[in-house]
Design a protein around this motif. Structure first.
Motif, mmCIF file in Angstrom:
data_model
loop_
_atom_site.group_PDB
_atom_site.id
_atom_site.type_symbol
_atom_site.label_atom_id
_atom_site.label_comp_id
_atom_site.label_asym_id
_atom_site.label_seq_id
_atom_site.Cartn_x
_atom_site.Cartn_y
_atom_site.Cartn_z
ATOM 1 N N GLY A 61 -3.715 -9.180 3.342
ATOM 2 C CA GLY A 61 -4.170 -9.860 2.117
ATOM 3 C C GLY A 61 -3.454 -9.552 0.658
ATOM 4 N N ARG A 62 -2.563 -8.325 0.691
ATOM 5 C CA ARG A 62 -1.806 -7.987 -0.622
ATOM 6 C C ARG A 62 -0.427 -7.851 -0.152
ATOM 7 N NH1 ARG A 62 -1.666 -2.191 -1.382
ATOM 8 N NH2 ARG A 62 -2.070 -0.914 0.670
ATOM 9 N N LEU A 63 0.376 -7.885 -1.150
ATOM 10 C CA LEU A 63 1.738 -7.745 -1.150
ATOM 11 C C LEU A 63 2.338 -6.287 -1.470
ATOM 12 C CD1 LEU A 63 3.035 -11.007 -2.726
ATOM 13 C CD2 LEU A 63 2.813 -10.536 -0.380
ATOM 14 N N VAL A 64 3.191 -5.800 -0.620
ATOM 15 C CA VAL A 64 3.403 -4.419 -0.935
ATOM 16 C C VAL A 64 4.931 -4.246 -0.729
ATOM 17 C CG1 VAL A 64 1.432 -3.268 0.123
ATOM 18 C CG2 VAL A 64 3.113 -3.794 1.598
ATOM 19 N N PRO A 65 5.661 -3.330 -1.268
ATOM 20 C CA PRO A 65 7.145 -3.280 -1.112
ATOM 21 C C PRO A 65 7.823 -2.598 0.074
ATOM 22 C CG PRO A 65 6.405 -1.622 -2.715
ATOM 23 C CD PRO A 65 5.121 -2.352 -2.074
ATOM 24 N N LEU A 66 8.689 -3.380 0.315
ATOM 25 C CA LEU A 66 9.734 -2.724 1.717
ATOM 26 C C LEU A 66 10.329 -1.472 0.933
ATOM 27 C CD1 LEU A 66 11.416 -3.403 4.337
ATOM 28 C CD2 LEU A 66 13.073 -3.941 2.658
ATOM 29 N N VAL A 67 10.247 -0.303 1.665
ATOM 30 C CA VAL A 67 10.979 0.900 1.019
ATOM 31 C C VAL A 67 12.007 1.327 2.168
ATOM 32 C CG1 VAL A 67 9.462 1.351 -0.670
ATOM 33 C CG2 VAL A 67 8.858 2.341 1.617
ATOM 34 N N GLY A 68 13.148 1.640 1.807
ATOM 35 C CA GLY A 68 14.122 2.343 2.703
ATOM 36 C C GLY A 68 14.790 1.168 3.306
ATOM 37 N N ARG A 69 15.856 1.839 4.046
ATOM 38 C CA ARG A 69 16.544 0.716 5.207
ATOM 39 C C ARG A 69 15.724 0.113 6.379
ATOM 40 N NH1 ARG A 69 22.580 3.168 5.316
ATOM 41 N NH2 ARG A 69 23.411 2.052 3.394
ATOM 42 N N VAL A 70 16.176 -1.024 6.495
ATOM 43 C CA VAL A 70 15.383 -1.793 7.564
ATOM 44 C C VAL A 70 16.262 -1.261 8.851
ATOM 45 C CG1 VAL A 70 15.205 -3.744 9.116
ATOM 46 C CG2 VAL A 70 14.831 -3.830 6.423
#
Ligand SMILES: Cc1ncc(COP(=O)(O)O)c(C=O)c1O
Length: 368
Positions: free
Chosen positions: A295-304
């Motif tokens: 239910g919330r947006l969080v940031p992607l961090v680091g390389r996929v």
């Protein structure tokens, strides 16, 4: 079991078709289902679109896949035939085809000499109104008409179409120039006409003509930057989902993933999500790409990575292993994610790989 899946909502798809029909109410709809229905599954999507008057595909193989599924809706080959050897199958399976250059007309002449059935091939002459990709120059149309008139296997009257170069850029007036060129060069013809793709449908009512050709809109996305399908009453058809695979607390100054491309500014909790570029989530997604978790947006961090990616859940995270994550879909439109990957929603949907489970749902909720 790894739970990475693409959920495809067929009732959303039907709702989108209905919405397109209300926008282009005087036109018939040629549903563009090429490239595996923009990655959604060709047979499942074509089977659900009972109300589309025609399908448009890029290859004979795609058309035959639809026919093998028992679907008899007319089908247009958007690039026509690539090789004259395809013409027998085009006749046998009653396919319509685009003619966009002279070699096709020469092949048709030869084919027609040995043509011994009553069946005819419905042909769409593609005019290059300015995109300079496929199509005859408008000044060649008279000669094309003359030659096709002589070819016995060509159904008469021919139909005409063109394609926009930049209809997704509302501030640019080139589409208006293309519409005028198309209208002027075809005004003498009593023929079915088609020009509008998704952006054309939204932005250029005067280009709807007899047939509109939506692709992206069907799948619930907007082709126009800074807008989402929901702004036009559309529902996302694909939701790409996964789960948190593990949770890890790290200290300020520590990094995550290959190449150490992101460092924590403070102590925080990472969620490792079971999806990566091996599933079609773009490797070049930037730090900060939004990901929906609980239910919330969080940031992607680091390389996929190939099989996983990391999100920063923050120091106070309450998430658990197994919590649901949405990469794009109903909770997080692909249009909002794509700019963080320097791409467009088209490539996100098309890029989901075969490793991902596809689950088709037909929600009963009222979508109208
Ligand atoms: C000739 C043609 N018409 C229509 C479409 C559908 O475009 P869109 O997905 O932008 O509606 C395409 C897609 O590339 C196309 O090539």
């Amino acid at each position: 079991m790894r739970s990475t899946k693409a959920i495809i909502d067929l009732s959303a798809l039907r709702h989108n078709l209905k919405t397109i029909k209300s926008i282009a109410s005087d036109s018939k709809v040629m549903a563009v289902v090429k490239a595996n229905a923009y990655g959604h599954g060709l047979v499942e999507i074509a089977s659900a679109l009972e109300d589309a008057e025609m399908f448009a595909v890029a290859t004979l193989k795609e058309a035959l896949t639809i026919r093998k599924a028992g679907i008899e809706t007319p089908i247009l080959l958007l690039e026509g035939f690539f090789d004259a050897s395809e013409l027998d199958a085009i006749v046998e399976h009653d396919l319509q085809m685009v003619l966009h250059h002279w070699p096709q007309i020469e092949d048709l002449k030869k084919f027609s000499k040995n043509f011994s059935t009553d069946k005819k091939i419905a042909c769409w002459v593609k005019l290059d109104s300015g995109m300079h990709r496929l199509g005859f120059a408008p000044e060649d149309l008279a000669k094309v008409e003359q030659q096709l008139e002589q070819i016995q296997c060509v159904d008469k009257p021919i139909k005409v179409m063109s394609h926009f170069a930049s209809s997704d850029e509302p501030e640019c007036d080139f589409s208006d120039i293309q519409i005028v060129r198309f209208e002027q060069s075809t005004e003498h013809l009593i023929a079915e006409k088609s020009m509008a793709n998704s952006a054309g449908i939204l932005m250029h009512k005067n280009a709807h003509f007899d047939w509109v050709r939506p692709g992206l809109l069907l799948y619930g996305c907007s082709p126009l930057s800074d807008s989402c399908g929901a702004d036009y009453g559309l529902h996302p058809v694909m939701s790409l989902e996964s789960q948190i695979l593990t949770i890890k607390a790290i200290k300020a100054g520590e990094s995550t993933g290959y190449g150490r491309h992101w460092f924590a500014e403070q102590d925080t909790i990472l969620g490792l999500v079971a999806i990566g570029y091996g599933d079609g989530y773009p490797r070049h997604a930037k730090n900060g790409t939004p990901v929906w978790v609980n239910g919330r947006l969080v940031p992607l961090v680091g390389r996929v990575s190939m099989d996983m990616l990391a999100v920063d859940l923050g120091a106070d995270a309450q998430e658990q292993v197994g919590d649901r994550v949405v990469l794009w879909g109903k909770e997080l439109p692909a249009e909002k994610v794509a700019p963080f990957m320097d791409t467009i929603p088209y490539t996100l949907c098309c890029g989901v790989t075969r490793r991902v489970e596809f689950e088709y749902i037909d929600s009963t909720q009222d979508q109208t």
